[in-house]
Design an enzyme around this catalytic site. Structure first.
Site, PDB file in Angstrom:
ATOM      1  CB  ALA A   1     -22.757  24.735  36.802  1.00  0.00           C
TER       2      ALA A   1
ATOM      3  CG  ASP B   1     -25.882  28.540  19.552  1.00  0.00           C
ATOM      4  OD1 ASP B   1     -24.711  27.838  19.364  1.00  0.00           O
ATOM      5  OD2 ASP B   1     -26.605  28.209  19.178  1.00  0.00           O
TER       6      ASP B   1
ATOM      7  NE  ARG C   1       5.491  59.734  28.021  1.00  0.00           N
ATOM      8  CZ  ARG C   1       5.920  59.846  29.001  1.00  0.00           C
ATOM      9  NH1 ARG C   1       5.752  61.080  30.283  1.00  0.00           N
ATOM     10  NH2 ARG C   1       7.045  59.951  29.477  1.00  0.00           N
TER      11      ARG C   1
ATOM     12  CD  GLN D   1       2.642  58.114   8.741  1.00  0.00           C
ATOM     13  OE1 GLN D   1       3.841  57.789   8.061  1.00  0.00           O
ATOM     14  NE2 GLN D   1       1.757  59.250   7.861  1.00  0.00           N
TER      15      GLN D   1
ATOM     16  CD  GLN E   1       5.080  47.827  23.587  1.00  0.00           C
ATOM     17  OE1 GLN E   1       5.206  46.890  23.954  1.00  0.00           O
ATOM     18  NE2 GLN E   1       5.432  48.524  22.658  1.00  0.00           N
TER      19      GLN E   1
ATOM     20  CD  GLU F   1     -20.703  32.613  27.824  1.00  0.00           C
ATOM     21  OE1 GLU F   1     -21.562  32.142  26.432  1.00  0.00           O
ATOM     22  OE2 GLU F   1     -21.311  32.693  29.019  1.00  0.00           O
TER      23      GLU F   1
ATOM     24  CB  THR G   1     -11.305  27.829  23.842  1.00  0.00           C
ATOM     25  OG1 THR G   1     -11.640  26.063  22.604  1.00  0.00           O
ATOM     26  CG2 THR G   1     -11.233  27.151  24.858  1.00  0.00           C
TER      27      THR G   1
HETATM   28  C1  LIG Z   1     -13.144  32.552  34.085  1.00  0.00           C
HETATM   29  C2  LIG Z   1     -14.072  30.990  33.803  1.00  0.00           C
HETATM   30  C3  LIG Z   1     -15.953  31.441  34.112  1.00  0.00           C
HETATM   31  C4  LIG Z   1     -16.314  30.493  33.370  1.00  0.00           C
HETATM   32  N1  LIG Z   1     -17.345  30.251  33.506  1.00  0.00           N
HETATM   33  C5  LIG Z   1     -18.234  29.456  33.573  1.00  0.00           C
HETATM   34  C6  LIG Z   1     -19.538  29.616  33.782  1.00  0.00           C
HETATM   35  O1  LIG Z   1     -19.891  30.158  34.264  1.00  0.00           O
HETATM   36  N2  LIG Z   1     -20.288  27.766  33.040  1.00  0.00           N
HETATM   37  C7  LIG Z   1     -19.445  26.864  33.117  1.00  0.00           C
HETATM   38  O2  LIG Z   1     -20.204  25.795  32.288  1.00  0.00           O
HETATM   39  N3  LIG Z   1     -18.555  27.053  32.272  1.00  0.00           N
HETATM   40  C8  LIG Z   1     -17.584  28.424  33.038  1.00  0.00           C
HETATM   41  N4  LIG Z   1     -15.971  28.482  32.638  1.00  0.00           N
HETATM   42  C9  LIG Z   1     -15.573  26.806  32.070  1.00  0.00           C
HETATM   43  C10 LIG Z   1     -15.373  27.202  30.151  1.00  0.00           C
HETATM   44  O3  LIG Z   1     -15.916  27.380  29.960  1.00  0.00           O
HETATM   45  C11 LIG Z   1     -14.139  25.813  29.692  1.00  0.00           C
HETATM   46  O4  LIG Z   1     -12.771  26.644  30.722  1.00  0.00           O
HETATM   47  C12 LIG Z   1     -13.405  26.675  28.622  1.00  0.00           C
HETATM   48  O5  LIG Z   1     -14.651  26.126  28.068  1.00  0.00           O
HETATM   49  C13 LIG Z   1     -12.812  25.092  28.031  1.00  0.00           C
HETATM   50  O6  LIG Z   1     -12.762  23.993  28.823  1.00  0.00           O
HETATM   51  P1  LIG Z   1     -11.162  23.775  30.026  1.00  0.00           P
HETATM   52  O7  LIG Z   1     -10.448  24.898  31.155  1.00  0.00           O
HETATM   53  O8  LIG Z   1     -11.961  22.359  30.502  1.00  0.00           O
HETATM   54  O9  LIG Z   1     -10.017  23.658  28.552  1.00  0.00           O
HETATM   55  P2  LIG Z   1      -9.677  22.719  27.650  1.00  0.00           P
HETATM   56  O10 LIG Z   1     -11.059  21.564  26.570  1.00  0.00           O
HETATM   57  O11 LIG Z   1      -8.607  21.393  28.420  1.00  0.00           O
HETATM   58  O12 LIG Z   1      -8.853  22.503  26.565  1.00  0.00           O
HETATM   59  C14 LIG Z   1      -7.530  22.956  26.424  1.00  0.00           C
HETATM   60  C15 LIG Z   1      -6.905  23.822  25.352  1.00  0.00           C
HETATM   61  O13 LIG Z   1      -7.067  22.405  24.174  1.00  0.00           O
HETATM   62  C16 LIG Z   1      -7.744  22.814  23.197  1.00  0.00           C
HETATM   63  N5  LIG Z   1      -9.179  21.904  22.506  1.00  0.00           N
HETATM   64  C17 LIG Z   1     -10.120  21.253  23.750  1.00  0.00           C
HETATM   65  N6  LIG Z   1     -10.179  20.528  22.645  1.00  0.00           N
HETATM   66  C18 LIG Z   1     -10.138  20.862  21.149  1.00  0.00           C
HETATM   67  C19 LIG Z   1     -10.547  19.989  20.195  1.00  0.00           C
HETATM   68  N7  LIG Z   1     -11.757  19.537  20.014  1.00  0.00           N
HETATM   69  N8  LIG Z   1      -9.585  20.457  18.727  1.00  0.00           N
HETATM   70  C20 LIG Z   1      -8.813  21.618  19.099  1.00  0.00           C
HETATM   71  N9  LIG Z   1      -8.271  22.651  20.251  1.00  0.00           N
HETATM   72  C21 LIG Z   1      -8.768  21.981  21.236  1.00  0.00           C
HETATM   73  C22 LIG Z   1      -8.535  24.150  23.987  1.00  0.00           C
HETATM   74  O14 LIG Z   1      -9.415  25.725  23.098  1.00  0.00           O
HETATM   75  C23 LIG Z   1      -8.174  24.775  24.962  1.00  0.00           C
HETATM   76  O15 LIG Z   1      -7.198  25.755  24.374  1.00  0.00           O
HETATM   77  C24 LIG Z   1     -15.078  28.955  33.044  1.00  0.00           C
HETATM   78  C25 LIG Z   1     -14.081  29.017  32.833  1.00  0.00           C
HETATM   79  C26 LIG Z   1     -13.107  30.676  33.365  1.00  0.00           C
HETATM   80  C27 LIG Z   1     -11.800  30.456  33.193  1.00  0.00           C
END
Ligand SMILES: Cc1cc2nc3c(=O)[nH]c(=O)nc-3n(C[C@H](O)[C@H](O)[C@H](O)COP(=O)(O)OP(=O)(O)OC[C@H]3O[C@@H](n4cnc5c(N)ncnc54)[C@H](O)[C@@H]3O)c2cc1C
Length: 378
Positions: free
Chosen positions: A123, A239, A267, A278, A335, A362, A364
């Site tokens: 967490a 990591d 299909r 192709q 698709q 983990e 984006t």
């Molecule tokens: C199903 C699910 C399971 C998860 N499990 C865990 C877990 O077990 N433990 C845990 O700790 N977390 C967990 N998470 C959290 C997850 O790691 C975060 O959702 C993720 O890191 C993105 O953070 P955020 O959702 O706040 O998005 P934000 O940080 O608000 O990002 C929104 C958008 O802005 C972009 N962005 C943000 N900062 C920058 C930047 N500096 N430059 C360019 N683009 C940027 C992001 O890439 C994204 O496209 C989980 C999330 C989900 C949806």
């Protein structure tokens, strides 16, 4: 340079394939539909030794390496993104306890966790600390022999189901990321409650929950690693975790590819099987090229971890490429199934929904690019 799997790796693959065929394939559509957390599967994974891979015998581990773990997560993801996510996230706290835990912590937690009796969660994320993990607001204050934790975590995989949580909290906000520490919190600790359980697009059989910490008192022995080491611990965990997510992405893409080839052979339209067109074969070729490249990246980073070499950049590259491949391949696979791909009678729409999360959690795809760039320009 060798590209062959060892005899042990082939045996692991055979064993997990059989497990997936017998235990996971029959339920994967249903648990997605009903959003049921398959605890019994996690326990069986433990009984069969799949939670124990990579950990030494003295903690009931099964020895083995990261490549074997990758094989397990890949094979599971071919049929269930949810279960691959549950296990991948479980490995994360197990790894951290093994790497940073005291002997007492290892003895207390690892045997139960590698046997599949206790489920783990990690967490870090909070409402205002997502991509910017340094903005954690949860606090931990030492009072006599206990730490008192307060704060809210969100989007926690295995949340509400897990028995033990690695929780990141600030022990000294004035020190920035050097003021973050990691703690082990057990599920029934007073003041520790589960808030909102998320209703999700994909990996619907895994739980994703809010954690609420209100004056949660834990013994000071539950500090994981040293005081102020939390951010480093979280980054080490992520990591390694990213290898797991890249394996999950690879498996989802491979699963979708298998389904698609089978379908195109069955299909027929315009008087011949679709596989003969192709134009469609070219789609398959593009999908395969990306899957093949993902496979090389995923196994390369697993190999680097096994060799004790640095792998931060390679884990980010593998996760970025394999997750985007999973999305590309599942999108094309839907698709190529036409209207049937859109229906829940076929697994493709589920695979496409499951693939999406691999580009988000983990770190984006955008964060992966930040990690890669920071490693190549330093
Ligand atoms: C199903 C699910 C399971 C998860 N499990 C865990 C877990 O077990 N433990 C845990 O700790 N977390 C967990 N998470 C959290 C997850 O790691 C975060 O959702 C993720 O890191 C993105 O953070 P955020 O959702 O706040 O998005 P934000 O940080 O608000 O990002 C929104 C958008 O802005 C972009 N962005 C943000 N900062 C920058 C930047 N500096 N430059 C360019 N683009 C940027 C992001 O890439 C994204 O496209 C989980 C999330 C989900 C949806």
């Amino acid at each position: 340079m060798k590209f062959d799997f060892t005899r042990e790796h082939l045996m692991v693959r055979q064993a997990i394939k059989e497990f997936v065929d017998n235990e996971i394939s029959p339920i994967s559509a249903d648990i997605d539909k009903t959003q049921r957390f398959p605890r019994e599967i996690f326990e069986k994974l433990g009984k069969f030794g799949f939670c124990a891979i990579g950990f030494p015998k003295e903690y009931d581990g099964a020895e083995g390496d990261e490549i074997s773990k990758t094989i397990v997560l890949e094979e599971i993801a071919k049929k269930s993104g949810s279960i691959s996510a549950i296990l991948s996230v479980h490995y994360l706290p197990v790894n951290l306890i093994f790497k940073f835990g005291t002997e007492a912590q290892r003895k207390k937690y690892l045997p139960k966790m590698v046997r599949g009796q206790w489920l783990g969660a990690f967490a870090l994320t909070e409402p205002n600390a997502g991509s910017d993990a340094s903005n954690v607001q949860t606090t931990a204050v030492l009072y006599e022999d206990e730490y008192i934790l307060n704060g809210t975590k969100c989007f926690i995989t295995n949340g509400g189901e897990a028995d033990v949580y690695v929780i990141l909290a600030m022990t000294d906000k004035s020190k920035g990321t050097r003021g973050m520490s990691a703690f082990l919190v057990e599920k029934d600790t007073p003041g520790f409650t589960i808030g909102k359980i998320e209703d999700k697009m994909g990996i619907r059989a895994s739980s994703t929950a809010e954690l609420i910490l209100e004056n949660v008192k834990i013994p000071k022995e539950n500090l994981l690693g040293k005081i102020g080491e939390g951010f480093k611990i979280a980054m080490v965990g992520l990591d390694g975790g990213r290898i797991g997510i890249s394996a999950q992405s690879l498996g989802i893409a491979e699963g979708a590819m298998e389904e698609t080839i089978k379908y195109l052979k069955e299909r027929a339209q315009f008087g011949k099987p679709l596989i003969k067109f192709q134009g469609l074969q070219w789609y398959l070729a593009e999908m395969e090229a990306k899957i093949d490249a993902s496979r090389l990246l995923v196994y390369k980073v697993s190999y680097l971890k096994d060799s004790g070499k640095p792998f931060t950049k390679e884990a980010a590259v593998a996760k970025l490429f394999a997750s985007e491949t999973a999305m590309f391949v599942t999108h094309k696979a839907v698709q190529l199934h036409g209207g049937y791909g859109f229906m829940t009678d076929y697994p493709l729409e589920r695979m496409m929904r499951d693939a999406k999360i691999t580009e988000i959690y983990e770190g984006t795809s955008e964060v992966m690019k930040i990690v890669i760039a920071s490693q190549i320009i330093k």
